[in-house]
Design a protein around this motif. Sequence first.
Motif, PDB file in Angstrom:
ATOM      1  N   GLU A 283      36.817  41.463  50.296  1.00 50.58           N
ATOM      2  CA  GLU A 283      35.722  40.532  50.011  1.00 50.58           C
ATOM      3  C   GLU A 283      35.890  39.845  48.661  1.00 50.58           C
ATOM      4  OE1 GLU A 283      33.232  39.620  52.022  1.00 50.58           O
ATOM      5  OE2 GLU A 283      34.293  40.764  53.568  1.00 50.58           O
ATOM      6  N   GLY A 284      37.062  39.974  48.086  1.00 46.40           N
ATOM      7  CA  GLY A 284      37.365  39.278  46.840  1.00 46.40           C
ATOM      8  C   GLY A 284      36.719  39.871  45.610  1.00 46.40           C
ATOM      9  N   ILE A 285      36.338  41.134  45.672  1.00 51.42           N
ATOM     10  CA  ILE A 285      35.714  41.787  44.517  1.00 51.42           C
ATOM     11  C   ILE A 285      36.783  42.506  43.715  1.00 51.42           C
ATOM     12  CG2 ILE A 285      34.071  43.559  43.772  1.00 51.42           C
ATOM     13  CD1 ILE A 285      32.434  42.912  46.277  1.00 51.42           C
ATOM     14  N   ASN A 286      36.939  42.107  42.459  1.00 56.67           N
ATOM     15  CA  ASN A 286      37.968  42.696  41.603  1.00 56.67           C
ATOM     16  C   ASN A 286      37.487  44.023  41.035  1.00 56.67           C
ATOM     17  OD1 ASN A 286      40.467  42.695  40.134  1.00 56.67           O
ATOM     18  ND2 ASN A 286      39.279  42.264  38.298  1.00 56.67           N
ATOM     19  N   ILE A 287      38.353  45.013  41.085  1.00 56.52           N
ATOM     20  CA  ILE A 287      38.051  46.335  40.539  1.00 56.52           C
ATOM     21  C   ILE A 287      38.648  46.420  39.134  1.00 56.52           C
ATOM     22  CG2 ILE A 287      38.363  48.823  40.805  1.00 56.52           C
ATOM     23  CD1 ILE A 287      38.775  48.236  43.844  1.00 56.52           C
ATOM     24  N   GLN A 288      37.809  46.618  38.137  1.00 57.32           N
ATOM     25  CA  GLN A 288      38.293  46.695  36.767  1.00 57.32           C
ATOM     26  C   GLN A 288      39.025  48.006  36.492  1.00 57.32           C
ATOM     27  OE1 GLN A 288      38.355  44.468  34.358  1.00 57.32           O
ATOM     28  NE2 GLN A 288      37.324  42.886  35.554  1.00 57.32           N
ATOM     29  N   THR A 289      38.455  49.109  36.943  1.00 54.46           N
ATOM     30  CA  THR A 289      39.037  50.431  36.713  1.00 54.46           C
ATOM     31  C   THR A 289      38.514  51.385  37.776  1.00 54.46           C
ATOM     32  OG1 THR A 289      39.044  50.047  34.316  1.00 54.46           O
ATOM     33  CG2 THR A 289      39.333  52.306  35.026  1.00 54.46           C
ATOM     34  N   THR A 298      34.806  56.763  41.308  1.00 54.71           N
ATOM     35  CA  THR A 298      33.991  55.744  40.646  1.00 54.71           C
ATOM     36  C   THR A 298      34.776  54.456  40.499  1.00 54.71           C
ATOM     37  OG1 THR A 298      32.681  57.373  39.432  1.00 54.71           O
ATOM     38  CG2 THR A 298      32.774  55.147  38.520  1.00 54.71           C
ATOM     39  N   PHE A 299      34.145  53.343  40.879  1.00 58.61           N
ATOM     40  CA  PHE A 299      34.724  52.016  40.722  1.00 58.61           C
ATOM     41  C   PHE A 299      33.892  51.248  39.695  1.00 58.61           C
ATOM     42  CE2 PHE A 299      35.937  53.402  44.895  1.00 58.61           C
ATOM     43  CZ  PHE A 299      37.223  52.921  45.075  1.00 58.61           C
ATOM     44  N   TYR A 300      34.561  50.599  38.759  1.00 61.22           N
ATOM     45  CA  TYR A 300      33.893  49.710  37.806  1.00 61.22           C
ATOM     46  C   TYR A 300      34.176  48.274  38.225  1.00 61.22           C
ATOM     47  CZ  TYR A 300      33.060  53.724  34.783  1.00 61.22           C
ATOM     48  OH  TYR A 300      32.615  54.919  34.283  1.00 61.22           O
TER      49      TYR A 300
END
Length: 393
Positions: A283-289, A298-300
Amino acid sequence: MRVVVKFGGTSVADGDRINRAADSIAAAVEAGHEVAVVVSAMGSTTDTLIDEMKFDASEEDRAEIVSMGERTSVRMLKGALEARGIDASFLEPGRADWPIITDEYGEVDVEETRGRAEQCAARMRDGVVPVITGFLAQDHDGTITTLGRGGSDTTAVMLGNYMDADEVVIVTDVEGVMTGDPDVVEGARNVGEITVDELRNLSFRGAEVVAPSALAYKTDGLTVRVVHYQHDDLLAGGTSISGEFQNLIDLHERELVCLTAAGRAVRNQPGILATLSSALGEEGINIQTVSSGMDSITFYVDADNAERAEALMHEEVVADETLSSITREEEIAVVRVTGNDVQSQTDAIQQVLAPLAEERIYLYDVVTSATSVAVFVPWEDREETLDCLQGVL
């Protein structure tokens, strides 16, 4: 062009390979280039010397003994160059023109070493090829010291920096940097170019291409290339390493949220991480860490994507019996400390965390890599966190 060439142990393992190395150096000199050479001990000489020390040697005696491998190599290669009509001289600790000097703490004396390297470069302008022992150094009292693991790489890139060279060429037994270990994966191929940041992370995690300590001396204007010893042209091919590693303290400019999926022993469940991250990525959501515990992942992500990301992850939680629930925490900031010596400093994490503890700044998470420490703190404390971490490492 001024070039520093480093030949690893396998590249000068026997007389035939020394001749091959000498041919490639002679070709570069005859093409009009200024060349300095750094040489490791022949083959496994250093390991053999260490293994044969069946006694408790002092640090001084140990350094003297292991230095014999490099001392032999420079004499062999210097002789091979002279046989080809190349004006060459070997440099080793104890000689007046030896370049690398360490201080009383065993650290490189930058000012003294730079001055000596410049004198060495002056001889190169006169057409002399200096052949220098890798790995070794000398303190101000004349005692032999060493530069540690990967010391020959460090010698080469350090001298390339201080000699104002155009390029450092690391000649080794691999085809530059590969997409994977060719002994393990099929279809591994050479990477034509890689950044110094990428390579340092790979090197710290097991890729034996260029020693991480060497890359600390690479500047943006100094090209470093890795070529196979069978690639006879020193000035082409292999993998080029670009960029310059910098110490940075970076505050991510956008507010984050953390989404935590809980489940029994999720760390031992194959595919859970892939399922959750794919749902966000599609869905085009970038995962920072990402961070994980035994029973949670845990996804940031950026706060702008919070509700959509939570909904997507909730769908996966409901669909997977391993997962039990998902929760969201908002108003989080991340500050990353990227340092040249994070991996080598045993107290690097403590240096980052101590000032935050003194200021009673709450930590949501700490995520480390080979070259960085990222701290996740309340959004309202982001500027204070940034101020606290100035000058660490």
